[in-house]
Design a protein around this motif. Structure first.
Motif, PDB file in Angstrom:
ATOM      1  N   LEU A 142      -9.514  -7.097   0.866  1.00 44.08           N
ATOM      2  CA  LEU A 142     -10.531  -8.002   1.408  1.00 44.08           C
ATOM      3  C   LEU A 142     -11.230  -8.764   0.294  1.00 44.08           C
ATOM      4  N   ALA A 143     -11.624  -8.061  -0.757  1.00 47.00           N
ATOM      5  CA  ALA A 143     -12.290  -8.719  -1.881  1.00 47.00           C
ATOM      6  C   ALA A 143     -11.371  -9.726  -2.551  1.00 47.00           C
ATOM      7  N   LEU A 144     -10.101  -9.366  -2.707  1.00 51.71           N
ATOM      8  CA  LEU A 144      -9.129 -10.256  -3.325  1.00 51.71           C
ATOM      9  C   LEU A 144      -8.915 -11.498  -2.473  1.00 51.71           C
ATOM     10  N   ASN A 145      -8.840 -11.303  -1.170  1.00 49.64           N
ATOM     11  CA  ASN A 145      -8.665 -12.431  -0.258  1.00 49.64           C
ATOM     12  C   ASN A 145      -9.842 -13.390  -0.302  1.00 49.64           C
ATOM     13  N   ALA A 146     -11.059 -12.834  -0.414  1.00 49.33           N
ATOM     14  CA  ALA A 146     -12.257 -13.662  -0.391  1.00 49.33           C
ATOM     15  C   ALA A 146     -12.348 -14.588  -1.592  1.00 49.33           C
ATOM     16  N   VAL A 147     -11.822 -14.145  -2.737  1.00 48.74           N
ATOM     17  CA  VAL A 147     -11.992 -14.916  -3.965  1.00 48.74           C
ATOM     18  C   VAL A 147     -10.732 -15.696  -4.356  1.00 48.74           C
ATOM     19  N   THR A 148      -9.561 -15.091  -4.203  1.00 49.89           N
ATOM     20  CA  THR A 148      -8.334 -15.718  -4.690  1.00 49.89           C
ATOM     21  C   THR A 148      -7.498 -16.375  -3.603  1.00 49.89           C
ATOM     22  N   TRP A 153      -3.730  -9.466   5.108  1.00 47.36           N
ATOM     23  CA  TRP A 153      -2.841  -8.459   5.688  1.00 47.36           C
ATOM     24  C   TRP A 153      -1.508  -8.384   4.970  1.00 47.36           C
ATOM     25  N   GLY A 154      -1.164  -9.439   4.251  1.00 48.49           N
ATOM     26  CA  GLY A 154       0.023  -9.368   3.403  1.00 48.49           C
ATOM     27  C   GLY A 154      -0.173  -8.354   2.290  1.00 48.49           C
ATOM     28  N   ALA A 155      -1.364  -8.383   1.666  1.00 45.31           N
ATOM     29  CA  ALA A 155      -1.678  -7.421   0.604  1.00 45.31           C
ATOM     30  C   ALA A 155      -1.766  -6.007   1.159  1.00 45.31           C
ATOM     31  N   VAL A 156      -2.403  -5.851   2.341  1.00 45.84           N
ATOM     32  CA  VAL A 156      -2.535  -4.521   2.953  1.00 45.84           C
ATOM     33  C   VAL A 156      -1.169  -3.944   3.288  1.00 45.84           C
ATOM     34  N   LEU A 157      -0.319  -4.741   3.941  1.00 53.78           N
ATOM     35  CA  LEU A 157       0.997  -4.256   4.349  1.00 53.78           C
ATOM     36  C   LEU A 157       1.890  -3.958   3.151  1.00 53.78           C
ATOM     37  N   ALA A 158       1.859  -4.841   2.151  1.00 52.65           N
ATOM     38  CA  ALA A 158       2.704  -4.629   0.973  1.00 52.65           C
ATOM     39  C   ALA A 158       2.308  -3.343   0.263  1.00 52.65           C
ATOM     40  N   THR A 159       1.018  -3.155   0.060  1.00 48.48           N
ATOM     41  CA  THR A 159       0.541  -1.941  -0.615  1.00 48.48           C
ATOM     42  C   THR A 159       0.870  -0.695   0.198  1.00 48.48           C
ATOM     43  N   GLY A 160       0.565  -0.743   1.498  1.00 47.55           N
ATOM     44  CA  GLY A 160       0.781   0.424   2.353  1.00 47.55           C
ATOM     45  C   GLY A 160       2.239   0.812   2.483  1.00 47.55           C
ATOM     46  N   LEU A 161       3.118  -0.167   2.702  1.00 49.52           N
ATOM     47  CA  LEU A 161       4.530   0.129   2.910  1.00 49.52           C
ATOM     48  C   LEU A 161       5.204   0.611   1.631  1.00 49.52           C
ATOM     49  N   VAL A 162       4.942  -0.064   0.515  1.00 48.44           N
ATOM     50  CA  VAL A 162       5.547   0.356  -0.753  1.00 48.44           C
ATOM     51  C   VAL A 162       5.100   1.773  -1.103  1.00 48.44           C
ATOM     52  N   ASP A 310     -19.645  -7.302  -5.463  1.00 58.72           N
ATOM     53  CA  ASP A 310     -18.349  -6.681  -5.730  1.00 58.72           C
ATOM     54  C   ASP A 310     -17.243  -7.713  -5.902  1.00 58.72           C
ATOM     55  N   GLN A 311     -17.536  -8.977  -5.621  1.00 61.76           N
ATOM     56  CA  GLN A 311     -16.571 -10.055  -5.879  1.00 61.76           C
ATOM     57  C   GLN A 311     -16.745 -10.636  -7.281  1.00 61.76           C
ATOM     58  N   MET A 312     -17.703 -10.089  -8.031  1.00 63.56           N
ATOM     59  CA  MET A 312     -18.060 -10.648  -9.326  1.00 63.56           C
ATOM     60  C   MET A 312     -16.892 -10.625 -10.297  1.00 63.56           C
ATOM     61  N   VAL A 313     -16.198  -9.494 -10.393  1.00 61.54           N
ATOM     62  CA  VAL A 313     -15.089  -9.368 -11.337  1.00 61.54           C
ATOM     63  C   VAL A 313     -13.976 -10.350 -10.999  1.00 61.54           C
ATOM     64  N   LEU A 314     -13.633 -10.434  -9.720  1.00 59.82           N
ATOM     65  CA  LEU A 314     -12.550 -11.331  -9.322  1.00 59.82           C
ATOM     66  C   LEU A 314     -12.941 -12.800  -9.538  1.00 59.82           C
TER      67      LEU A 314
END
Length: 567
Positions: A142-148, A153-162, A310-314
């Motif tokens: 979610l944080a990555l999606n908000a900034v970049t 759900w692509g990130a969620v599915l890729a992480t979860g499935l792998v 929490d979006q500061m780093v990104l």
């Protein structure tokens, strides 16, 4: 952008390749000992890196620099708690678990007390980790999606499935070695960002001047008030109990200790975690100071370029370092390395306790090949549960999500308490253990939820703090790096009565809850003894069983008779 995407894909491919390698090589994880305990063949170096990576969550990586950026380096004193937080597991908990030849930590509870205590501990742990899985996989995406703009759900599915595939195919050995690889990626990503960030900020002298002017180098705060969010005492002493709940009795870590070749190597791996944790903590603090030096006069939050801390780093990565080709992609790989390592550990530990504590006792004659296959199926099943939980988290608002994260932190203390009751108090009985565990959980939820409810006005009024506090709570849960459980508010007066209890610093939660379990357990034992009468022979047997501890002996028959634990 292309090279950033390629680096992210390479991380997933490499993690998958490690899992496939261990699935197809050697004896191919044909027994539960091979699949769940890596055939007890692991050395201390990979074990120590895996122990560190297990609770170095993705939210922790972005949450701790944000904490330092906002409040300074006071949080660095959590590193003091690592000393006792690792020495006690190394010399007390590891010998107990290793010499009993356990697979699940909760088997100990049945040997020491009774089956009911074991089942209560197992169900509590499963509840805790299921919440953790959903938050751990969804929040960084979610944080990555908000900034970049990365697809959520692509990130969620890729992480979860792998993660599910390599954990289910390769077992614990694959999880540990992917943790090693992912730890290297995490350190490399953070170090690269710091080096380039220092250059962009104008050099070390400029950064030092900025952080001094901004009062971000914190001194030792010796305020003994337990309601103060971060002081030396809350971090250095309260943090010890938090560390014990994670590195002493948590199944994800116990499983790694039990996978080592010898007890000595298990102890050494615990020792080696200390420098790893200190390096991770140091890198996070330095990154927060670099960000402050770059944005002290022009905060992205003040300018509303981002909506939460929490979006500061990104934001820092995409703003200051976007001209360095591949660097954003390296940090994305760093972020998701942390996510993969924590989620895979959750899958493995959940499959282990489900198999060993809930299924095998009912089917003691199950053949090893079938048990191993069922363990792999359980891992796949928990992978699907993880994705479902991520969707449930998606449906929650920020306040409910913070409550869900708080629940995870509330459970660790009571579990620590029931283990300590069994190990340190040979006279404690099963009735006291069950009653103490229930009382500890009730108190944990009462204080945690009560504190959350009393802070709702602050949360809803200051929206930018929601995600920061959400990230902060998970960091408290992971223990390697933390931020605040509660929002930062200026209290007009010192809280009294129940409000004082609700205002307790989150760093004291584990200490409070574990102490209540022990206290209630002992009280119930003595009341039970008073009602049934003093049994001199039983007392003598328990004392005689307790004495061999000093000689390093073990009497398994005595343990099975529900007397004091021996090691």
């Amino acid at each position: 952008i292309t090279i950033d995407f390629v680096l992210f894909v390479l991380l997933l491919v490499a993690s998958m390749a490690i899992g496939l390698y261990y699935a197809l090589s050697g004896r191919q994880q044909r027994t539960t000992r091979e699949f769940l305990l890596a055939d007890q063949s692991m050395k201390c170096l990979p074990l120590s890196l895996s122990l560190m990576a297990t609770f170095q969550s993705a939210v922790a990586i972005v949450g701790t620099p944000a904490e330092v950026f906002t409040n300074g380096t006071q949080y660095w004193f959590i590193g003091c708690s690592y000393i006792l937080g690792l020495l006690i597991p190394a010399h007390i908990f590891i010998p107990v678990f290793y010499r009993l030849h356990l697979t699940s930590a909760y088997q100990y509870l049945e040997l020491r007390f009774c089956k009911a205590v074991r089942i209560c501990g197992t169900i509590t742990f499963i509840f805790q980790m299921i919440i953790y899985m959903g938050v751990g996989i969804y929040t960084p995406a979610l944080a990555l999606n908000a900034v970049t703009g990365f697809h959520l759900w692509g990130a969620v599915l890729a992480t979860g499935l792998v993660c599910t595939i390599y954990t289910a195919l390769g077992g614990l050995k694959a999880v540990i070695w992917t943790d090693v690889f992912q730890t290297v990626v995490m350190f490399a990503g953070q170090l690269a960002v710091i080096i380039v960030g220092v250059q962009q900020a104008g050099g070390l002298s400029h950064i030092w001047r900025k952080v001094i002017e901004g009062n971000r180098i914190s001194g030792i705060d010796l305020n003994p008030d337990p309601t103060v969010r971060h002081t030396f005492w809350t971090l250095a002493l309260g943090g010890v109990f938090l560390m014990l709940s994670l590195y002493g009795v948590n199944q994800t870590q116990v499983q790694r200790y039990l996978s080592s070749r010898t007890e000595k190597e298990a102890v050494m791996s615990c020792y080696m975690v200390f420098p790893c944790l200190q390096i991770a903590l140091g890198l996070s603090c330095v990154m927060g100071l670099v960000m402050f030096a770059c944005y002290s006069d022009n905060s992205p939050l003040d300018n509303q370029y981002i909506t939460s801390k929490d979006q500061m780093v990104l934001y820092f990565i995409m703003d200051m370092l976007q001209d360095f080709s591949g660097l954003p992609g390296l940090f994305v790989a760093c972020l998701f390395s942390a996510s993969l390592s924590t989620i895979s550990s959750a899958f493995s530990s959940l499959a282990t306790v489900t198999m060993e504590d809930l299924i095998k006792p009912h089917y003691p004659s199950m053949v090893e090949t079938r048990a191993t296959l069922l363990s792999k199926i359980l891992t796949f099943a928990y992978g699907l549960v993880c994705l479902v939980m991520a969707y449930v988290i998606h449906l929650m608002n920020g306040s409910v999500l913070q409550a869900a994260l708080s629940i995870f932190g509330m459970v660790g203390g009571p579990l620590l308490g029931v283990f300590c009751l069994g190990i340190f108090f040979p006279l404690a009985n099963s009735t006291g253990a069950v009653t103490g565990l229930v009382a500890g959980l009730v108190l944990a939820f009462w204080v945690g939820i009560g504190g959350f409810v009393t802070q709702i006005p602050s949360i809803t009024t200051v929206r930018p703090n929601n995600c920061t506090d959400m990230a902060a709570t998970e960091n408290a849960i992971m223990a390697t790096v933390t931020t605040a459980l509660a929002p930062i508010t200026d209290e007009p007066s010192k809280p009294v009565g129940l409000y004082a209890l609700y205002s307790l610093s989150y760093m004291w939660y584990s200490a409070l809850n574990s102490s209540v379990v022990i206290l209630i357990g002992l009280i119930v034992h003595f009341l039970h003894q008073k009602c049934t009468g003093f049994n001199a022979k039983a007392f003598e047997a328990q004392i005689l069983c307790w004495l061999p501890r000093a000689e390093g002996k073990m009497d398994t028959s005595s343990i099975k008779c529900n007397v004091a634990i021996l090691y």
